[in-house]
Design a protein around this motif. Structure first.
Motif, PDB file in Angstrom:
ATOM      1  N   ALA A 166      65.458   8.086 113.341  1.00  0.00           N
ATOM      2  CA  ALA A 166      66.112   9.391 113.367  1.00  0.00           C
ATOM      3  C   ALA A 166      66.169   9.870 114.814  1.00  0.00           C
ATOM      4  N   ARG A 177      71.812  14.126 112.494  1.00  0.00           N
ATOM      5  CA  ARG A 177      70.990  13.127 113.162  1.00  0.00           C
ATOM      6  C   ARG A 177      71.860  11.939 113.525  1.00  0.00           C
ATOM      7  N   THR A 192      66.094  16.356 107.948  1.00  0.00           N
ATOM      8  CA  THR A 192      65.545  15.618 109.085  1.00  0.00           C
ATOM      9  C   THR A 192      64.890  16.569 110.083  1.00  0.00           C
ATOM     10  N   ASN A 208      62.559  14.552 105.179  1.00  0.00           N
ATOM     11  CA  ASN A 208      63.207  13.247 105.074  1.00  0.00           C
ATOM     12  C   ASN A 208      62.214  12.129 105.386  1.00  0.00           C
ATOM     13  N   ARG A 210      62.531   9.469 106.944  1.00  0.00           N
ATOM     14  CA  ARG A 210      62.568   8.936 108.309  1.00  0.00           C
ATOM     15  C   ARG A 210      61.582   9.639 109.220  1.00  0.00           C
TER      16      ARG A 210
END
Length: 326
Positions: A166, A177, A192, A208, A210
Protein backbone atom coordinates in the motif's frame (compact mmCIF):
# COMPACT_ATOMS: atom_id res chain seq x y z
CA UNK A 1 19.19 25.62 -5.47
CA UNK A 2 17.92 25.92 -1.93
CA UNK A 3 20.12 26.15 1.15
CA UNK A 4 20.40 23.18 3.47
CA UNK A 5 22.62 22.86 6.52
CA UNK A 6 23.76 19.29 5.85
CA UNK A 7 25.33 17.13 3.16
CA UNK A 8 22.62 15.15 1.33
CA UNK A 9 25.11 12.34 0.75
CA UNK A 10 25.24 11.85 4.54
CA UNK A 11 21.62 10.65 4.46
CA UNK A 12 21.03 9.08 1.04
CA UNK A 13 23.46 7.26 -1.23
CA UNK A 14 23.02 5.20 -4.39
CA UNK A 15 25.92 2.73 -4.34
CA UNK A 16 26.78 0.35 -7.17
CA UNK A 17 28.61 -2.95 -6.73
CA UNK A 18 29.60 -6.17 -8.45
CA UNK A 19 28.60 -9.52 -7.01
CA UNK A 20 31.12 -12.10 -5.83
CA UNK A 21 28.93 -15.07 -4.93
CA UNK A 22 30.55 -15.10 -1.48
CA UNK A 23 30.38 -12.77 1.51
CA UNK A 24 30.79 -9.30 0.06
CA UNK A 25 31.33 -6.12 2.09
CA UNK A 26 30.00 -3.10 0.17
CA UNK A 27 31.65 0.15 1.21
CA UNK A 28 31.55 3.71 -0.03
CA UNK A 29 27.97 4.38 1.05
CA UNK A 30 29.25 7.10 3.36
CA UNK A 31 27.21 6.13 6.43
CA UNK A 32 25.60 3.16 8.14
CA UNK A 33 22.31 2.58 6.31
CA UNK A 34 19.04 1.86 8.08
CA UNK A 35 17.18 1.03 4.85
CA UNK A 36 18.88 -0.62 1.88
CA UNK A 37 17.08 -1.45 -1.37
CA UNK A 38 19.02 -3.78 -3.70
CA UNK A 39 18.32 -4.65 -7.34
CA UNK A 40 20.35 -6.68 -9.79
CA UNK A 41 20.99 -4.62 -12.91
CA UNK A 42 22.23 -7.52 -15.03
CA UNK A 43 19.84 -10.33 -14.03
CA UNK A 44 16.08 -10.66 -13.60
CA UNK A 45 16.09 -10.96 -9.81
CA UNK A 46 13.57 -9.34 -7.49
CA UNK A 47 14.01 -6.05 -5.65
CA UNK A 48 15.27 -6.90 -2.13
CA UNK A 49 14.53 -4.49 0.73
CA UNK A 50 16.26 -4.63 4.11
CA UNK A 51 16.04 -2.35 7.14
CA UNK A 52 17.38 -1.93 10.66
CA UNK A 53 13.93 -2.02 12.28
CA UNK A 54 13.30 -5.61 11.17
CA UNK A 55 16.95 -6.61 11.39
CA UNK A 56 19.49 -8.06 9.00
CA UNK A 57 18.91 -11.22 6.94
CA UNK A 58 15.20 -10.37 6.60
CA UNK A 59 13.95 -9.32 3.17
CA UNK A 60 10.79 -8.12 1.53
CA UNK A 61 10.41 -7.69 -2.20
CA UNK A 62 9.19 -4.49 -3.84
CA UNK A 63 7.86 -6.35 -6.89
CA UNK A 64 6.13 -9.18 -5.00
CA UNK A 65 3.38 -9.74 -2.45
CA UNK A 66 5.58 -12.26 -0.61
CA UNK A 67 5.69 -12.42 3.17
CA UNK A 68 8.95 -11.50 4.85
CA UNK A 69 11.76 -13.91 4.03
CA UNK A 70 14.79 -14.79 6.07
CA UNK A 71 18.15 -16.11 4.95
CA UNK A 72 21.68 -16.08 6.31
CA UNK A 73 22.77 -15.41 2.71
CA UNK A 74 20.90 -12.09 2.26
CA UNK A 75 22.10 -8.77 3.68
CA UNK A 76 24.04 -9.97 6.72
CA UNK A 77 25.24 -6.73 8.33
CA UNK A 78 24.89 -2.97 8.25
CA UNK A 79 28.36 -1.43 8.56
CA UNK A 80 29.75 2.02 9.28
CA UNK A 81 30.26 2.71 5.55
CA UNK A 82 27.78 0.32 3.93
CA UNK A 83 26.60 -3.25 4.31
CA UNK A 84 27.59 -6.87 3.76
CA UNK A 85 25.70 -9.33 1.56
CA UNK A 86 25.93 -13.10 1.62
CA UNK A 87 25.96 -15.59 -1.24
CA UNK A 88 22.32 -15.34 -2.34
CA UNK A 89 22.20 -14.70 -6.10
CA UNK A 90 19.49 -12.05 -5.83
CA UNK A 91 21.83 -9.75 -3.91
CA UNK A 92 25.28 -11.03 -4.86
CA UNK A 93 25.50 -13.35 -7.90
CA UNK A 94 29.10 -13.70 -8.99
CA UNK A 95 30.11 -11.01 -11.55
CA UNK A 96 26.57 -9.60 -11.61
CA UNK A 97 26.05 -5.84 -11.41
CA UNK A 98 23.86 -4.37 -8.68
CA UNK A 99 22.37 -1.05 -7.63
CA UNK A 100 21.72 -0.28 -3.99
CA UNK A 101 19.81 2.71 -2.65
CA UNK A 102 20.63 3.51 0.94
CA UNK A 103 18.92 5.73 3.49
CA UNK A 104 20.22 6.73 6.91
CA UNK A 105 17.81 7.12 9.82
CA UNK A 106 19.47 6.27 13.14
CA UNK A 107 17.26 7.59 15.97
CA UNK A 108 15.67 4.60 17.69
CA UNK A 109 14.15 6.08 20.85
CA UNK A 110 11.90 8.91 22.01
CA UNK A 111 8.87 8.21 19.83
CA UNK A 112 5.47 8.66 21.49
CA UNK A 113 1.82 9.28 20.66
CA UNK A 114 -0.64 7.57 18.37
CA UNK A 115 -2.73 4.50 19.08
CA UNK A 116 -0.19 1.95 17.82
CA UNK A 117 3.35 2.12 19.19
CA UNK A 118 5.92 0.78 16.70
CA UNK A 119 7.73 -2.29 17.97
CA UNK A 120 10.96 -1.05 16.39
CA UNK A 121 11.84 2.01 14.37
CA UNK A 122 14.63 4.21 13.07
CA UNK A 123 13.99 7.83 12.12
CA UNK A 124 15.81 10.97 11.04
CA UNK A 125 14.27 14.40 11.46
CA UNK A 126 17.00 16.12 9.42
CA UNK A 127 16.32 14.09 6.28
CA UNK A 128 12.62 13.48 6.89
CA UNK A 129 12.76 9.69 6.74
CA UNK A 130 11.63 6.89 9.01
CA UNK A 131 11.14 3.13 9.04
CA UNK A 132 8.62 1.62 11.46
CA UNK A 133 7.75 -1.96 12.38
CA UNK A 134 4.32 -2.38 13.96
CA UNK A 135 1.64 -4.95 14.71
CA UNK A 136 -1.87 -4.45 13.38
CA UNK A 137 -4.92 -4.07 15.63
CA UNK A 138 -7.69 -4.41 13.06
CA UNK A 139 -9.15 -1.08 14.20
CA UNK A 140 -8.63 2.41 12.74
CA UNK A 141 -5.34 3.61 14.16
CA UNK A 142 -2.65 6.27 14.20
CA UNK A 143 1.09 5.63 14.27
CA UNK A 144 3.58 8.22 15.54
CA UNK A 145 6.34 9.03 13.05
CA UNK A 146 8.46 11.57 14.93
CA UNK A 147 9.50 13.48 11.80
CA UNK A 148 8.06 16.79 12.95
CA UNK A 149 6.36 17.51 9.61
CA UNK A 150 3.59 15.70 7.77
CA UNK A 151 4.94 12.91 5.52
CA UNK A 152 4.08 12.95 1.82
CA UNK A 153 4.98 9.37 0.86
CA UNK A 154 4.30 6.18 2.83
CA UNK A 155 4.90 2.57 1.74
CA UNK A 156 3.52 -0.25 3.87
CA UNK A 157 3.99 -4.02 3.53
CA UNK A 158 2.31 -6.85 5.45
CA UNK A 159 5.12 -9.14 6.65
CA UNK A 160 2.97 -12.12 7.69
CA UNK A 161 0.46 -12.37 4.85
CA UNK A 162 0.96 -12.29 1.08
CA UNK A 163 -0.73 -8.93 0.60
CA UNK A 164 0.09 -6.26 -1.96
CA UNK A 165 1.95 -3.12 -0.94
CA UNK A 166 0.00 0.00 0.00
CA UNK A 167 1.42 3.38 -1.04
CA UNK A 168 0.23 6.81 0.09
CA UNK A 169 1.30 9.81 -1.98
CA UNK A 170 0.14 13.30 -1.10
CA UNK A 171 -0.91 14.05 -4.69
CA UNK A 172 -3.01 10.88 -4.88
CA UNK A 173 -4.66 11.75 -1.59
CA UNK A 174 -5.85 10.03 1.54
CA UNK A 175 -8.88 8.32 -0.02
CA UNK A 176 -6.80 6.31 -2.49
CA UNK A 177 -3.73 4.12 -2.63
CA UNK A 178 -1.12 3.00 -5.12
CA UNK A 179 0.48 -0.46 -5.24
CA UNK A 180 4.28 -0.71 -5.37
CA UNK A 181 4.36 -4.30 -6.64
CA UNK A 182 2.23 -3.80 -9.77
CA UNK A 183 1.32 -1.30 -12.46
CA UNK A 184 -2.21 -0.53 -11.30
CA UNK A 185 -3.32 3.08 -11.05
CA UNK A 186 -4.70 4.78 -7.96
CA UNK A 187 -7.60 2.91 -6.34
CA UNK A 188 -10.15 4.28 -3.90
CA UNK A 189 -9.87 2.59 -0.52
CA UNK A 190 -11.25 4.27 2.60
CA UNK A 191 -9.94 1.39 4.72
CA UNK A 192 -6.29 1.92 3.78
CA UNK A 193 -5.51 5.39 5.15
CA UNK A 194 -8.87 5.90 6.92
CA UNK A 195 -9.45 8.87 4.56
CA UNK A 196 -7.10 10.80 6.85
CA UNK A 197 -3.95 12.65 5.81
CA UNK A 198 -0.76 12.33 7.85
CA UNK A 199 -0.11 15.09 10.37
CA UNK A 200 3.12 16.45 11.78
CA UNK A 201 2.97 13.78 14.48
CA UNK A 202 1.13 10.67 13.18
CA UNK A 203 -0.01 8.85 10.07
CA UNK A 204 -3.35 7.07 9.92
CA UNK A 205 -4.26 3.56 8.86
CA UNK A 206 -7.66 1.96 8.44
CA UNK A 207 -8.59 -1.71 8.66
CA UNK A 208 -7.48 -2.94 5.24
CA UNK A 209 -5.39 -6.11 5.38
CA UNK A 210 -2.55 -4.41 3.52
CA UNK A 211 -1.97 -2.15 6.48
CA UNK A 212 -3.78 -3.30 9.63
CA UNK A 213 -4.99 -6.86 10.23
CA UNK A 214 -5.12 -7.70 13.93
CA UNK A 215 -2.00 -9.52 15.09
CA UNK A 216 -0.14 -9.31 11.79
CA UNK A 217 3.24 -7.58 11.49
CA UNK A 218 3.95 -4.70 9.12
CA UNK A 219 6.77 -2.42 8.01
CA UNK A 220 6.27 1.20 6.94
CA UNK A 221 8.74 3.42 5.06
CA UNK A 222 7.87 7.10 5.46
CA UNK A 223 9.24 10.20 3.74
CA UNK A 224 8.64 13.93 4.15
CA UNK A 225 9.79 16.84 2.01
CA UNK A 226 12.97 18.56 3.12
CA UNK A 227 13.66 21.73 1.15
CA UNK A 228 16.84 21.34 -0.89
CA UNK A 229 17.12 17.60 -0.21
CA UNK A 230 13.90 15.73 -1.00
CA UNK A 231 10.84 16.54 -3.06
CA UNK A 232 7.65 14.52 -3.28
CA UNK A 233 5.36 15.81 -6.00
CA UNK A 234 3.76 15.24 -9.37
CA UNK A 235 3.73 16.41 -12.97
CA UNK A 236 1.41 16.04 -15.95
CA UNK A 237 2.61 14.39 -19.13
CA UNK A 238 2.42 16.22 -22.47
CA UNK A 239 3.09 13.26 -24.79
CA UNK A 240 5.89 15.24 -26.42
CA UNK A 241 9.60 14.43 -26.60
CA UNK A 242 10.13 17.94 -25.23
CA UNK A 243 8.54 16.74 -22.02
CA UNK A 244 7.59 18.40 -18.76
CA UNK A 245 10.13 19.72 -16.27
CA UNK A 246 9.76 18.82 -12.59
CA UNK A 247 11.35 21.40 -10.31
CA UNK A 248 12.93 19.98 -7.17
CA UNK A 249 15.32 22.76 -6.13
CA UNK A 250 18.34 20.41 -6.16
CA UNK A 251 20.04 17.90 -8.42
CA UNK A 252 18.27 14.61 -7.77
CA UNK A 253 20.38 11.61 -6.77
CA UNK A 254 17.32 9.35 -7.04
CA UNK A 255 13.98 9.62 -8.83
CA UNK A 256 11.00 7.30 -8.37
CA UNK A 257 8.02 7.84 -10.72
CA UNK A 258 4.64 6.23 -11.41
CA UNK A 259 1.67 7.16 -13.64
CA UNK A 260 -1.17 7.46 -11.15
CA UNK A 261 -4.32 8.03 -13.21
CA UNK A 262 -5.84 7.83 -16.72
CA UNK A 263 -5.95 4.03 -16.47
CA UNK A 264 -2.31 4.16 -17.56
CA UNK A 265 -1.17 0.81 -16.19
CA UNK A 266 2.54 1.39 -16.61
CA UNK A 267 5.57 0.66 -14.48
CA UNK A 268 7.05 2.41 -11.55
CA UNK A 269 10.53 3.60 -12.57
CA UNK A 270 13.72 4.37 -10.65
CA UNK A 271 16.59 6.54 -11.90
CA UNK A 272 19.72 7.64 -10.05
CA UNK A 273 22.82 9.69 -10.76
CA UNK A 274 25.25 6.80 -10.33
CA UNK A 275 23.92 4.65 -13.17
CA UNK A 276 23.93 7.71 -15.40
CA UNK A 277 25.56 7.70 -18.81
CA UNK A 278 25.16 11.21 -20.08
CA UNK A 279 21.87 12.99 -20.33
CA UNK A 280 19.66 11.66 -21.76
CA UNK A 281 20.96 8.14 -21.07
CA UNK A 282 19.65 7.68 -17.54
CA UNK A 283 19.05 3.97 -17.10
CA UNK A 284 15.86 2.82 -15.41
CA UNK A 285 14.88 -0.05 -13.16
CA UNK A 286 11.28 -0.96 -12.36
CA UNK A 287 10.19 -1.56 -8.74
CA UNK A 288 7.18 -3.63 -9.84
CA UNK A 289 9.15 -6.13 -11.96
CA UNK A 290 12.31 -8.21 -11.78
CA UNK A 291 13.35 -6.89 -15.19
CA UNK A 292 16.98 -6.03 -15.82
CA UNK A 293 18.10 -2.44 -16.27
CA UNK A 294 16.93 -0.69 -19.41
CA UNK A 295 18.84 1.95 -21.31
CA UNK A 296 15.83 3.79 -22.71
CA UNK A 297 16.29 7.54 -22.88
CA UNK A 298 13.64 8.83 -20.49
CA UNK A 299 14.87 11.95 -18.74
CA UNK A 300 17.63 14.43 -18.01
CA UNK A 301 18.79 14.90 -14.43
CA UNK A 302 19.39 18.63 -14.02
CA UNK A 303 20.82 20.89 -11.32
CA UNK A 304 17.36 21.85 -10.06
CA UNK A 305 15.10 18.99 -11.10
CA UNK A 306 14.51 16.61 -13.98
CA UNK A 307 13.13 16.94 -17.50
CA UNK A 308 11.30 14.22 -19.41
CA UNK A 309 12.80 13.52 -22.85
CA UNK A 310 10.52 10.83 -24.26
CA UNK A 311 6.96 10.25 -25.44
CA UNK A 312 6.83 6.93 -23.56
CA UNK A 313 3.60 6.62 -21.62
CA UNK A 314 5.63 5.20 -18.74
CA UNK A 315 6.72 8.74 -17.89
CA UNK A 316 4.98 11.08 -20.35
CA UNK A 317 1.52 10.09 -21.52
CA UNK A 318 -0.61 13.03 -22.69
CA UNK A 319 -2.60 14.42 -19.74
CA UNK A 320 -1.53 11.55 -17.48
CA UNK A 321 -0.60 12.46 -13.91
CA UNK A 322 2.76 11.16 -12.65
CA UNK A 323 3.72 11.08 -8.99
CA UNK A 324 7.35 11.10 -7.98
CA UNK A 325 9.82 11.19 -5.15
CA UNK A 326 13.22 12.75 -5.78
Amino acid sequence: AEYISFQPSDFFSPTLYTGTGASNAITGVGFQPDFTWIKSRSSAYDHYLFDAARGVQKDIRANQTYVEGSSANYLTAFGADGFTVGSDSGVNINTGTFASWNWKAGTTSGLSGGTITPSAYSINTTSGFGVYAYTGTGANATIPHGLGVAPKLIMVKNLDNAQAWAVYHIDVGNTKRLTLNDTSVEATSAATWNDTSPTSTVFSIGTNSRVNTSGEDYIAYVWADVSGYSKIGSYTGNGNADGPFAYTGFRPAFILTKPSNNADTNNWSIYDFKRIGYNVNNESLFPDTADTETTTDDLDILSNGFKIRTTSSRVNGLNTNYVYMA
